[in-house]
Every structure is written in C-alpha cells, then in structure tokens.
Scaffold this active site. Structure first.
Site, PDB file in Angstrom:
ATOM      1  N   GLU A   1      40.440  38.398  29.951  1.00 41.95           N
ATOM      2  CA  GLU A   1      40.867  39.592  30.669  1.00 41.95           C
ATOM      3  C   GLU A   1      42.286  39.387  31.185  1.00 41.95           C
ATOM      4  OE1 GLU A   1      37.706  39.635  33.492  1.00 41.95           O
ATOM      5  OE2 GLU A   1      36.219  39.932  31.904  1.00 41.95           O
TER       6      GLU A   1
ATOM      7  N   GLU B   1      32.351  39.843  30.107  1.00 32.82           N
ATOM      8  CA  GLU B   1      32.284  38.379  30.021  1.00 32.82           C
ATOM      9  C   GLU B   1      31.276  37.884  28.986  1.00 32.82           C
ATOM     10  OE1 GLU B   1      32.495  40.034  32.861  1.00 32.82           O
ATOM     11  OE2 GLU B   1      34.368  39.319  33.738  1.00 32.82           O
TER      12      GLU B   1
ATOM     13  N   GLN C   1      38.246  35.153  34.367  1.00 38.64           N
ATOM     14  CA  GLN C   1      39.255  35.339  35.416  1.00 38.64           C
ATOM     15  C   GLN C   1      38.968  34.561  36.705  1.00 38.64           C
ATOM     16  OE1 GLN C   1      40.285  39.534  36.587  1.00 38.64           O
ATOM     17  NE2 GLN C   1      41.945  39.005  35.200  1.00 38.64           N
ATOM     18  N   PHE C   2      37.708  34.514  37.102  1.00 39.18           N
ATOM     19  CA  PHE C   2      37.257  33.671  38.212  1.00 39.18           C
ATOM     20  C   PHE C   2      35.929  33.052  37.762  1.00 39.18           C
ATOM     21  CE2 PHE C   2      40.153  36.390  40.410  1.00 39.18           C
ATOM     22  CZ  PHE C   2      40.621  35.674  41.495  1.00 39.18           C
TER      23      PHE C   2
ATOM     24  N   TYR D   1      32.882  35.061  37.956  1.00 41.53           N
ATOM     25  CA  TYR D   1      32.600  36.133  36.989  1.00 41.53           C
ATOM     26  C   TYR D   1      31.856  35.595  35.774  1.00 41.53           C
ATOM     27  CZ  TYR D   1      36.533  38.479  39.387  1.00 41.53           C
ATOM     28  OH  TYR D   1      37.399  39.018  40.309  1.00 41.53           O
TER      29      TYR D   1
ATOM     30  N   HIS E   1      34.714  35.071  44.886  1.00 39.07           N
ATOM     31  CA  HIS E   1      35.965  34.543  44.334  1.00 39.07           C
ATOM     32  C   HIS E   1      36.242  33.121  44.832  1.00 39.07           C
ATOM     33  CE1 HIS E   1      36.301  38.868  43.848  1.00 39.07           C
ATOM     34  NE2 HIS E   1      37.222  38.663  42.927  1.00 39.07           N
TER      35      HIS E   1
END
Lengths: 337, 337
Positions: free
Chosen positions: A29, A60, A82-83, A86, A129
């Site tokens: 992403e 994902e 991205q994290f 996720y 996060h």
C-alpha cells in the site's frame, strides 16, 4: 561508509536487491507513487518502473496471497504491510500458504518472499499502530523472523532476507526509523546522524540470519533484547553501573542460541526484554531455552521485562512501555538472586 | 494431456471425444477406488471426491496449452489426473506414503507438480485464489503468454479474498481465469441458503471482469467456454470468470451424512445429466466408435486405477525423520526427544 537513517538503509537495501536481481519486485500500500508511509521505498518506482515497484489496493490478505503465488513461480516479492497491526487479515496467507508451501509440496515449490512491517510502539499510535506481533510468527514453522535495531544491521539483514529461499517476516521498529530510542521519552530525540551504527557500509553486503550481536560485553549478567529494546537495555545498563552484557538477538528465528548460551553460562544471570505483551511472548521461549541450556550455570531465575498484558494504550504509553527504569529494577533483582 | 488442442471451435473429432471420455472415466474410477480404500481404512482424514464434476477439469484442460498453470482447492484429485499427473503418486499421497506426490506430508488436499504446472491442492477455502492471481502476475511479468486456471467453489465465492483478487486481477489485467466450480453446495449449505445471487459469475461485473455461466455436465460446452476465456486472457484483456454449474454425487467429504439434499435429487442428476454417460451416448451414436472399443478403454482404466491402488498400498510409509525436512531450505536444528 555513508551516514544513513534506518529508512535510508532499508531503501538502499531495496535498491541493491532490485539492481542485483530482476525477479525482485516491491509491492504494498502506497509503496510506489507515494514511496511508502515511512518513505522506505521512496524513488524505487521512478528508478525501476511501475512493473517492479507498485501500489496495491488496501487488501492485506489479497496482497500477501498474490505475493505467495508470484514467489511460487520464481519471483522474489518484497511486500510492505503498512503497519504490523494491519497484518492480521493476511495472517491466514502467511501461515497457511507462505510458511507451508515448501513442506506440503515436499520441496517442489517454495516461497522466497519478504514481508516487511513497521512494528512496536513509542509513537503514540495506540492499539492499532503500536503492537509487536513477533511471537505470532516465531510460533509458525516455515517462517523466519527478523528484527533489526540499527541502520547497519537493517540493510544487511534485509538483503539477506530478500536473498533467502524461505519466507521472512521483517519487523522494523518504527520508533528507530529516524534515530535510536533508549526509552527516555522525556529527553530530546536522537538521530542516527551521530550514532556509530548510523554509519552504514556502502554497496551490497548481507548480515547472516541467525547471528546475534554482543553489543556490550559484560560479566555480571546477560540482557537479551531486540529492536528498540536493545537501546533501552544499553541505557539501563549504563545507568545501573552494573557490568551487564547486552546481546542484540537480531533474528528471532533462526535464533543464535549458541551465543546466548555461552554468555548466560558465563554470567549466570539473565533478563529477556521485549515490548510485546508478556504472556506467551517471545521471552517465554527464550527463557525456556536458557533453562534447558544453562540450568546448572544459573545463579538466579531468568527474568522477563515486557509490555503489560493489556491492549497497547494511548495515554499511558510510557507506563506500558518497558523503559529503562523497569529494566534497572530487573537488573537489581537479578543481581540479588 | 494438457497440451491437447483443437484447430477449429466446435469441431470435435471422435478421437478427441474419446480422449475426453477416457480422461473423465479415469477420474471417476480413481475416485471410486479412493472411496473404497477410505472405507477399508487405508486412507485417513479428509478425502473430497470429484465424482460428478469430471467434465469441468477435462473440458478446461482441453482448452489449455503447454505451460499454462492450474491451482485449486482441496477437491483436487480430478485436476491432477486431468493435467496428466501420475495416478500412482496421487493415490499414494492419499494413503500417506513415501511414493506420494508430497511424500505423504500433504495428504489428499495438498499435492503439487512442477512438471505439470499444478500449484496445488489448498486446504483453506478460497486461499488459492490470490495465489492464482499472483501466478498470473508472474506470467505477465515474464511476458510468457501463459494463463492460470484458478479453480474455486461456490462456497469460496463468499470469501473476501476472492474479491480482493478480482480487484487486483482486473486492475493489473492479469491473465487469470477464475473458474467457479459451482456444485451448488458449500459443504452442507445450498447456494440458496448462503449466496445472495444465483449468478455468481456476475459478481465480476463491477470489477469489469467478463463472466459466463457454463453447463458443467457437458464437456464440450466447458471446453468451448474455456477457449473463449483463454483467448481473452492471452490477448491481454485481463481476467475472465467461468461459473461452471456442476454437481457432486458424493458427500462434501467422506463423513457427510447428506441430510441437506434428497436422494432423488442426486439420482435425477446421475440419470439425466451424467457427464460421462452423455459422452458415451454421443460416441456410440456415431459410426466410428463401437461398444467394444469403449470396453477396451474401461478395462485399460481399471488396470491403471488398480495399479495406483496397489502402489499406494505397497509404497512404504515415510520415515519419521521426514517430518523435519522441507520446512526450510536449510534445516534449522531443533531438539528432538
């Protein structure tokens, strides 16, 4: 040698891997046009084209599944989630497909894939996060799990991971992207600009997976850490005035048990640190291994300092985060034992 | 068998018809034998038989060319036989023997063949769908003109990752044929009770993926639809959906009480729509094929299937040491006691 942040070191590793092998493709992403939410892939699309560094939808499970298929036919996808938080939708593909393809095809098909994810806390990201899910990966046979703690290692470990014939989960402590962090949240941020490990070798090199690094030699006790906690450990040791050895595990699986056992057998005392929650965390595994390997050398019970068994908080981040004060208390306790 | 090709659409020679008959019969007799071996306790665990659905894979293999790929779910024996994998290796995997395609590590649901471009054999409902998209991505990346047949069932069509895959495949114009083998039952749940539409192929429309409904009990209809789909993909027009209406005569797996449909429904399908009987009748209505010729084929198939069962019984069980191989390219040592 060149001065690099961890972000720049990771970007450099991508660039070198893509130069070395046309089969290396980078996906995730925002990794292409935007260059990644943390900028780790900035410029790659411009340099290597949209075929080799491309944006994916926010899917994902689909991203990782697609990468498994690509890898099965000989590409070497480097996927950015991205994290790490996720990752959960993709966990099915990571466990049931990526990790198991080699085994269930009796070696006929493999999955040479890297899934990179920013991990850990210290940025006020709260529950979704900030998590450190490494134990969810080390629990899965067929995966390798890597957590670098500085730019020099991040580059070498990432190049080794991309070149590895098996799927590697590459967890990047996001709090370390721009500088080391020793847990003293109330002091000014440091940068990699002045840190010795911000000095990174230029050109291609690999840091072999499965080799720990003794970052501070000592004789009184052994502190085992990885990622951000390496820097916390070093600060706590200096402040405690106790001559503690600090080992950066660097890869959790394969684990360099030899280096650990040698150190703990010598010092007789050990503390394992991680940001992740305590119960069933990676520290439990390391502790079990140590009691098996070093039982007769131990002078005190092996201690763990870890995140509390709570969801990752927002307001109380520094109460949750196992900072230097907690580590110092553990050092005092283990020395009493 | 995979490389069979017809020169002109809708022109099927008696020889081709005969080969479809042969291929479908092989699957049926093989599955009947697998059912027997299961009943005798020689096959344990899960075993999903393909009986009734034979025209789907045989028709699509007739539309495939050398180098095209196929990937499917756990109801996979038919796909393997249709693409030319050795019945002995398949049966021996069912019995969990060393001579099985995955050396007994995979079992009924998890088999692979690099030689035949068969990418498994996947036990998680829908998990193979993004892999199929990834394989097609790799083909497009290598510009090799190949297509990937990605099979899944009407049950899997309700998995989120299928639509993540549709989006990516359409976005990147991947040469993938999504084959929905709609046997009308997701285990014991009928399509009516689980799925918002009775035209699943239309779910591609919002993504811009053309789709069509195909009579899966008629091998020629399947083959022709397959040719349309292959032509679309090879032209570079992106993915294509074939919803192939079919019917499984047996239970979802071997432990299916079959309470969710009537005996009459199954009986009616067998009597009126059986894919093998349809071809048999067509062959005998022509002049060139005699009853004796068909008997000869029946006998030949019986011998192949019996030989596979013999092999599957006699092949040794894998050594316990095999448990620890094919986890990583280089084994990670672990303590075994």
């Amino acid at each position: 040698m060149a001065r690099m942040t961890m972000i720049e070191a990771i970007r450099d590793a991508h660039t070198l891997a893509m130069e070395a092998d046309d089969d290396v493709v980078v996906m995730g992403e925002d990794v292409g046009y935007f260059g990644g939410v943390f900028r780790c892939t900035a410029g790659l699309q411009k340099r290597f084209g949209v075929q080799r560094c491309f944006d994916t939808p926010i899917s994902e499970l689909g991203i990782v599944g697609t990468a498994v298929g690509m890898a099965a036919f000989g590409l070497k996808p480097v996927v950015e989630i991205q994290f790490a938080d996720y990752m959960y939708p993709a966990y099915d593909q990571i466990v049931s497909e990526a990790a198991r393809l080699r085994y269930r095809s009796a070696g006929e098909f493999t999955c040479p894939m890297v899934v990179r994810m920013p991990t850990g806390g210290g940025i006020f990201g709260a529950q979704t996060h900030s998590q450190s899910p490494e134990a969810l990966f080390t629990h899965v046979a067929g995966l390798k799990t890597v957590v670098p703690s500085n730019p020099q290692d991040a580059k070498g470990l990432l190049l080794a991971a991309i070149n590895d014939p098996d799927p590697v989960i590459f967890l990047e402590p996001k709090r370390l992207y721009n500088g080391p962090f020793d847990g003293h949240f109330d002091r000014p941020s440091q940068s990699w600009g002045k840190h010795p490990l911000g000095e990174v070798e230029t050109g291609y090199y690999e840091t072999p997976l499965g080799t720990a690094n003794i970052v501070r030699e000592g004789s009184a006790a052994t502190l085992l850490a990885y990622g951000t906690m390496v820097h916390v450990a070093l600060a706590a040791v200096e402040e405690s005035g106790v001559d503690v050895e600090v080992i950066d595990l660097r890869t959790l699986l394969p684990l360099d048990l030899e280096t650990i056992a040698e150190s703990v057998s010598r010092t007789g005392r050990c503390i394992v640190l991680h940001e992740a929650t305590l119960t069933s965390g990676y520290g439990a595994e390391v502790t079990a291994l140590i009691q098996g390997e070093c039982f007769y050398s131990l002078e005190a019970p092996v201690l763990r300092v870890a995140g509390w068994d709570t969801p990752y908080p927002h307001a109380q981040e520094w109460d949750y985060f196992p900072g230097p004060e907690r580590v110092k208390r553990a050092i005092a306790t283990v020395m009493e034992g | 068998m995979a490389a069979r090709k017809t020169t002109k659409k809708s022109e099927v020679s008696p020889e081709e018809m005969l080969s479809y008959y042969r291929d479908m019969l092989l699957i049926r007799r093989f599955e009947e034998k697998a059912g027997q071996l299961y009943g005798m306790g020689l096959i344990g665990g899960f075993c999903h038989l393909y009986i009734g659905q034979e025209a789907v894979v045989v028709g699509l293999e007739a539309a495939a060319e050398e180098g095209d790929k196929r990937i499917t779910s756990y109801r996979d024996h038919g796909h393997m036989l249709a693409c030319g994998m050795d019945p002995k290796g398949v049966m021996a995997e069912l019995t969990g023997r060393e001579g099985g395609y995955s050396k007994g590590k995979g079992g009924s649901m998890h088999m692979f063949s690099k030689e035949k471009n068969f990418y498994g054999g996947h036990g998680i409902v829908g998990a193979q769908v993004p892999l199929g998209a990834g394989l097609a991505f790799a083909d497009r990346y290598k510009e090799n003109g190949r297509v990937t047949f990605t099979y899944f069932g009407d049950g899997a069509a309700n998995q989120g990752q299928v639509y993540e895959s549709f989006n990516m495949a359409a976005l990147w114009k991947l040469p993938v044929i999504f084959v929905i083998e709609n046997n009308q039952y997701a285990m014991g749940t009928s399509q009516k009770r689980s799925t918002s539409t009775d035209e699943i192929h239309k779910r591609g429309e919002p993504f811009g993926i053309p789709g069509e409904m195909v009579d899966g009990m008629d091998v020629i209809s399947v083959k022709e639809a397959g040719e349309r789909a292959v032509a679309h993909c090879r032209k570079g027009d992106g993915p294509y959906i074939l919803e192939i209406k079919t019917y499984r005569y047996r239970g979802h797996s071997m432990s299916d009480p079959a309470k969710y449909r009537t005996r009459e429904e199954v009986q009616k399908m067998r009597e009126e729509r059986d894919p093998i009987e349809q071809v048999r009748a067509k062959l005998l209505s022509g002049k060139s094929i005699t009853e004796d010729k068909l008997k000869e084929i029946d006998k030949e198939i019986k011998e192949i299937v019996n030989a596979s069962a013999e092999f599957a019984k006699e092949s040794p069980e894998p050594a316990v040491e095999e448990l620890w191989t094919d986890i990583y390219a280089t084994e990670i040592p672990q303590e075994v006691n």
